[in-house]
Design a protein around this motif. Structure first.
Motif, PDB file in Angstrom:
ATOM      1  N   ARG A  98     -20.482 -29.716  -3.836  1.00  0.00           N
ATOM      2  CA  ARG A  98     -19.468 -30.338  -2.661  1.00  0.00           C
ATOM      3  C   ARG A  98     -18.232 -30.244  -3.236  1.00  0.00           C
ATOM      4  O   ARG A  98     -17.867 -30.335  -4.426  1.00  0.00           O
ATOM      5  CB  ARG A  98     -19.838 -31.799  -2.336  1.00  0.00           C
ATOM      6  CG  ARG A  98     -21.017 -32.167  -1.899  1.00  0.00           C
ATOM      7  CD  ARG A  98     -21.337 -33.757  -1.726  1.00  0.00           C
ATOM      8  NE  ARG A  98     -22.680 -33.888  -1.277  1.00  0.00           N
ATOM      9  CZ  ARG A  98     -22.938 -34.170  -0.133  1.00  0.00           C
ATOM     10  NH1 ARG A  98     -22.077 -33.898   0.750  1.00  0.00           N
ATOM     11  NH2 ARG A  98     -24.136 -34.262   0.422  1.00  0.00           N
ATOM     12  N   ASP A  99     -17.030 -30.063  -2.294  1.00  0.00           N
ATOM     13  CA  ASP A  99     -15.834 -29.840  -2.525  1.00  0.00           C
ATOM     14  C   ASP A  99     -14.965 -31.214  -2.461  1.00  0.00           C
ATOM     15  O   ASP A  99     -15.985 -32.260  -2.098  1.00  0.00           O
ATOM     16  CB  ASP A  99     -15.155 -28.782  -1.766  1.00  0.00           C
ATOM     17  CG  ASP A  99     -14.860 -29.031  -0.261  1.00  0.00           C
ATOM     18  OD1 ASP A  99     -15.208 -30.283   0.080  1.00  0.00           O
ATOM     19  OD2 ASP A  99     -14.397 -28.234   0.529  1.00  0.00           O
ATOM     20  N   ARG A 100     -13.858 -31.289  -2.700  1.00  0.00           N
ATOM     21  CA  ARG A 100     -13.278 -32.471  -2.575  1.00  0.00           C
ATOM     22  C   ARG A 100     -13.149 -33.236  -1.196  1.00  0.00           C
ATOM     23  O   ARG A 100     -12.873 -34.424  -1.244  1.00  0.00           O
ATOM     24  CB  ARG A 100     -11.601 -32.311  -3.141  1.00  0.00           C
ATOM     25  CG  ARG A 100     -10.831 -31.434  -1.971  1.00  0.00           C
ATOM     26  CD  ARG A 100      -9.371 -31.539  -2.330  1.00  0.00           C
ATOM     27  NE  ARG A 100      -9.088 -30.937  -3.684  1.00  0.00           N
ATOM     28  CZ  ARG A 100      -7.971 -31.011  -4.400  1.00  0.00           C
ATOM     29  NH1 ARG A 100      -7.118 -32.199  -3.856  1.00  0.00           N
ATOM     30  NH2 ARG A 100      -7.775 -30.593  -5.487  1.00  0.00           N
ATOM     31  N   HIS A 101     -13.411 -32.315   0.128  1.00  0.00           N
ATOM     32  CA  HIS A 101     -13.521 -33.021   1.168  1.00  0.00           C
ATOM     33  C   HIS A 101     -14.995 -33.295   1.704  1.00  0.00           C
ATOM     34  O   HIS A 101     -15.471 -33.513   2.724  1.00  0.00           O
ATOM     35  CB  HIS A 101     -12.819 -31.998   2.283  1.00  0.00           C
ATOM     36  CG  HIS A 101     -11.810 -31.486   1.991  1.00  0.00           C
ATOM     37  ND1 HIS A 101     -10.575 -32.479   2.110  1.00  0.00           N
ATOM     38  CD2 HIS A 101     -10.967 -30.287   1.581  1.00  0.00           C
ATOM     39  CE1 HIS A 101      -9.432 -31.729   1.567  1.00  0.00           C
ATOM     40  NE2 HIS A 101      -9.846 -30.591   1.226  1.00  0.00           N
ATOM     41  N   ASP A 102     -15.885 -33.199   0.498  1.00  0.00           N
ATOM     42  CA  ASP A 102     -17.296 -33.647   0.792  1.00  0.00           C
ATOM     43  C   ASP A 102     -18.022 -32.470   1.530  1.00  0.00           C
ATOM     44  O   ASP A 102     -18.920 -32.814   2.258  1.00  0.00           O
ATOM     45  CB  ASP A 102     -17.261 -35.100   1.224  1.00  0.00           C
ATOM     46  CG  ASP A 102     -18.594 -35.684   0.667  1.00  0.00           C
ATOM     47  OD1 ASP A 102     -18.709 -35.320  -0.530  1.00  0.00           O
ATOM     48  OD2 ASP A 102     -19.098 -36.589   1.299  1.00  0.00           O
ATOM     49  N   ARG A 103     -17.613 -31.372   1.823  1.00  0.00           N
ATOM     50  CA  ARG A 103     -18.129 -30.087   2.381  1.00  0.00           C
ATOM     51  C   ARG A 103     -19.033 -29.535   1.238  1.00  0.00           C
ATOM     52  O   ARG A 103     -18.817 -29.402   0.178  1.00  0.00           O
ATOM     53  CB  ARG A 103     -16.984 -29.310   2.962  1.00  0.00           C
ATOM     54  CG  ARG A 103     -16.377 -29.881   4.108  1.00  0.00           C
ATOM     55  CD  ARG A 103     -15.591 -28.723   4.840  1.00  0.00           C
ATOM     56  NE  ARG A 103     -14.524 -28.375   4.017  1.00  0.00           N
ATOM     57  CZ  ARG A 103     -13.297 -28.712   4.365  1.00  0.00           C
ATOM     58  NH1 ARG A 103     -13.040 -29.364   5.540  1.00  0.00           N
ATOM     59  NH2 ARG A 103     -12.073 -28.465   3.748  1.00  0.00           N
ATOM     60  N   GLU A 104     -20.493 -29.218   1.868  1.00  0.00           N
ATOM     61  CA  GLU A 104     -21.288 -28.689   1.095  1.00  0.00           C
ATOM     62  C   GLU A 104     -21.138 -27.155   0.984  1.00  0.00           C
ATOM     63  O   GLU A 104     -20.865 -26.446   1.923  1.00  0.00           O
ATOM     64  CB  GLU A 104     -22.761 -28.740   1.404  1.00  0.00           C
ATOM     65  CG  GLU A 104     -23.125 -30.447   1.336  1.00  0.00           C
ATOM     66  CD  GLU A 104     -24.529 -30.742   1.883  1.00  0.00           C
ATOM     67  OE1 GLU A 104     -25.223 -31.028   0.891  1.00  0.00           O
ATOM     68  OE2 GLU A 104     -24.768 -30.525   3.047  1.00  0.00           O
TER      69      GLU A 104
END
Ligand code: ATP
Ligand code: MG
Length: 576
Positions: A98-104
């Motif tokens: 996950r990135d910092r925006h919580d995208r997978e």
């Protein structure tokens, strides 16, 4: 000037404890690779040169076959994988994050989704087709058992190509061009290889071939026949003759005690029948259901065929507890009669003709004898689920099949419209109709091929590189680096070879000759030139081949010509 002393070569005598195969041992010992974590390696300068040479050969043949190079990202958004349906299906080999925006995201194990997304956004018309895009790029697969060094890493380099066409004929053409390119690549590496039919999984229909480097330690089993038939054992078929006489009066069905006899050989011996008369029942679990698969007692189930027949994404033998719950008996006593309805029955062809057979009774320490299809239970749906064995009749000509082992270095695959349909990668044809593009994909392991080359080319003392993949072509060794005349002759030879574009590693270290020769053998550079000692006193240098070690002393003035002639004899195009 490439001097050993500055080239970060660190050889070691120690064999890493996790190195099961010779190529892995030698790559570590010769200082080609260094492990950072399980299945994750640094390519050291020597190793990287060989990998780069492999990549260059691949690039040359891909370009010659009309494929076009690009480079796609390693990190891929989850949405694309959800569109193709593989976000769920791919399982634990897919490294998700996950990135910092919580995208997978995932670290790409392969690039069908990314390339399909690219093409659907650029290409509209049949007039823009066909084409073939390739890259040489880092993949990550969280392999359950990373091992064998670069051969089964988690992070590894792959060449992957993807062809897009408007018609089946265009796919056939791209596939054939790739097949020929792969043959050219493995021939250029001087590898002994074979091309075999491969499993196409649940995609079905379309064809697929694997390129195998022949090696005893290979993880793949392949069958072959002198008639030309060759297949991965996962896919291999055979003509299996029924082993039991078809005409036999039905006997009475009885339950008999078989205390502790849970394996086919034990049961058969205990009851005094051949194993061919026993029906073996194996309980599997897929993501959808439990399955009882039947095969003749002397044979094995091919789990890839079974998974395909069930159209399942995952398949594994059910746990002992589950088998006990489902069959009501310990492992080894399952049979097809009286199983709960939740179990789906499927049988291999090998049981179809059996009469008066033996099977588990789904009861502790008990088997049934005298069982017959029809009378005692209907014959379940039958499919080819057989794991082909050495000696089975070839499906094409009937001659006995041979079984051997190989390292899968390349895989070419007619994908058809699997991804273009799922991801709406469409074009308009001549009539104005919208249709999905027809795709192929073509993978080749760069590091795995280099490792396979070592697996095929080594001796007790180290690597014996085929010239095209050797990190350097010539190893120039001084016997006494401190001696001025030695240095002068070696420096001059080094400079003149370098000026001609010959790749020379210059072992200028002030080490004992024994140390330098041991390292030379281990690292395996094809041609060795020794300067110094008695031969230099006689006005000569000593030239030898790593492969046969045949030495020849030539006058210093003829050294250069002799080296060029030897490289030319090995097929290198050297400047005149
Ligand atoms: P395998 O059955 O060995 O896992 P695969 O069928 O998963 O291979 P593909 O998806 O066809 O492999 O990948 C294309 C090529 O990439 C393979 O032919 C092989 O040369 C290489 N490759 C695949 N997995 C690895 C790995 N873990 N390490 C190194 N090379 C690999
Ligand atoms: Mg794999």
């Amino acid at each position: 000037m490439t001097r050993w002393s500055e080239f970060y070569v660190h050889t070691t005598r120690e064999v890493p404890s996790d190195a099961e195969v010779i190529s892995h041992q030698l790559m570590v010992r010769a200082g080609l690779i260094k492990k950072l974590a399980a299945g994750i390696y640094t390519y050291l300068p020597l190793g990287w040169r060989s990998v780069a040479k492999m990549a260059a050969i691949v690039r040359r043949e891909m370009d010659a076959a009309g494929a076009v190079e690009l480079s796609m990202p390693a990190i891929q958004p989850a949405e694309l994988w959800q569109e193709s349906g593989r976000w769920q299906r791919y399982g634990k080999e897919l490294l998700r994050m996950r990135d910092r925006h919580d995208r997978e995201f995932c670290f790409g194990p392969t690039h069908e989704e990314v390339v399909t997304d690219l093409v659907r956004r650029d290409v509209r018309s049949y007039r823009q087709l066909p084409f073939n895009l390739y890259q040489i790029q880092t993949k990550f697969r969280d392999e359950i058992r990373p091992r064998f060094g670069l051969m089964r890493g988690r992070e590894f380099l792959m060449k992957d190509a993807y062809s897009f066409g408007a018609t089946e004929a265009q796919l056939d053409e791209a596939y054939e061009a790739m097949r020929r390119a792969y043959c050219a690549i493995f021939a250029a590496c001087k590898l002994e290889y074979t091309m075999v039919e491969a499993d196409t999984g649940t995609i079905g229909g379309s064809s697929s071939h694997e390129f195998m480097v022949v090696a005893q330690t290979g993880e793949s089993a392949v069958v072959s026949c002198p008639c030309g038939y060759g297949a991965n054992v996962e896919k291999a078929e055979s003509r299996l003759a029924p082993a039991v006489a078809a005409e036999e009066a039905p006997e009475e069905r009885r339950a008999v005690p078989t205390p502790g006899k849970s394996s086919v050989p034990d049961v058969a011996a205990f009851l005094g029948v051949p194993p061919e008369r026993v029906v073996k029942t194996l309980i599997y679990e897929t993501e959808k259901e439990f399955v009882a698969a039947l095969v003749r007692g002397d044979r094995e189930i091919n789990e890839v065929k079974l998974q395909n027949a069930l159209a399942a994404d995952h398949l594994a033998l059910a746990s002992e507890e589950k088998v006990e719950r489902l069959t009501g008996a310990a492992l080894g006593f399952a049979g097809p009669i009286g199983l709960p309805a939740e179990l789906r029955l499927i049988a291999d062809e090998s049981v179809r003709e059996l009469r008066n057979f033996v099977c588990g009774a789904n009861e502790a320490d008990t088997h049934l004898v005298g069982v017959n299809w029809g009378r005692d239970l209907p014959l379940p749906p039958v499919a080819d689920l057989l794991l082909v064995a050495a000696g089975d009749p070839c499906p094409r000509c009937g001659a006995p099949l041979q079984l051997s082992r190989g390292i899968e270095v390349g895989h070419i695959f007619k994908l058809g419209t699997k991804y273009s349909e799922a991801m709406r990668c469409h074009f308009t044809d001549e009539t104005g109709a919208e249709r999905p593009m027809i795709m192929g994909c073509y993978g080749l392991g760069i590091g795995r091929t280099v490792a396979a080359a070592i697996e095929q080319n080594h001796d007790a003392d180290g690597i014996v590189w085929p010239l095209p993949l050797a990190p350097f072509e010539v190893l120039l060794v001084t016997l006494n680096a401190a001696d001025e005349e030695t240095r002068r002759v070696a420096d001059e030879l080094h400079a003149r070879l370098g000026a001609l574009g010959i790749e020379v590693l210059y072992d200028d270290r002030d080490e004992r000759p024994g140390v330098k020769f041991k390292d030379a053998d281990l690292v395996g550079i094809p041609l060795r030139v020794v300067v110094g000692g008695k031969s230099l006193a006689a006005g000569q240098v000593e030239i030898s081949h790593r492969r046969d070690r045949a030495k020849e002393a030539v006058p210093v003035a003829e050294g250069l010509q002799s080296i060029l002639a030897r490289l030319a004899a090995e097929g290198r195009k050297t400047p005149a």
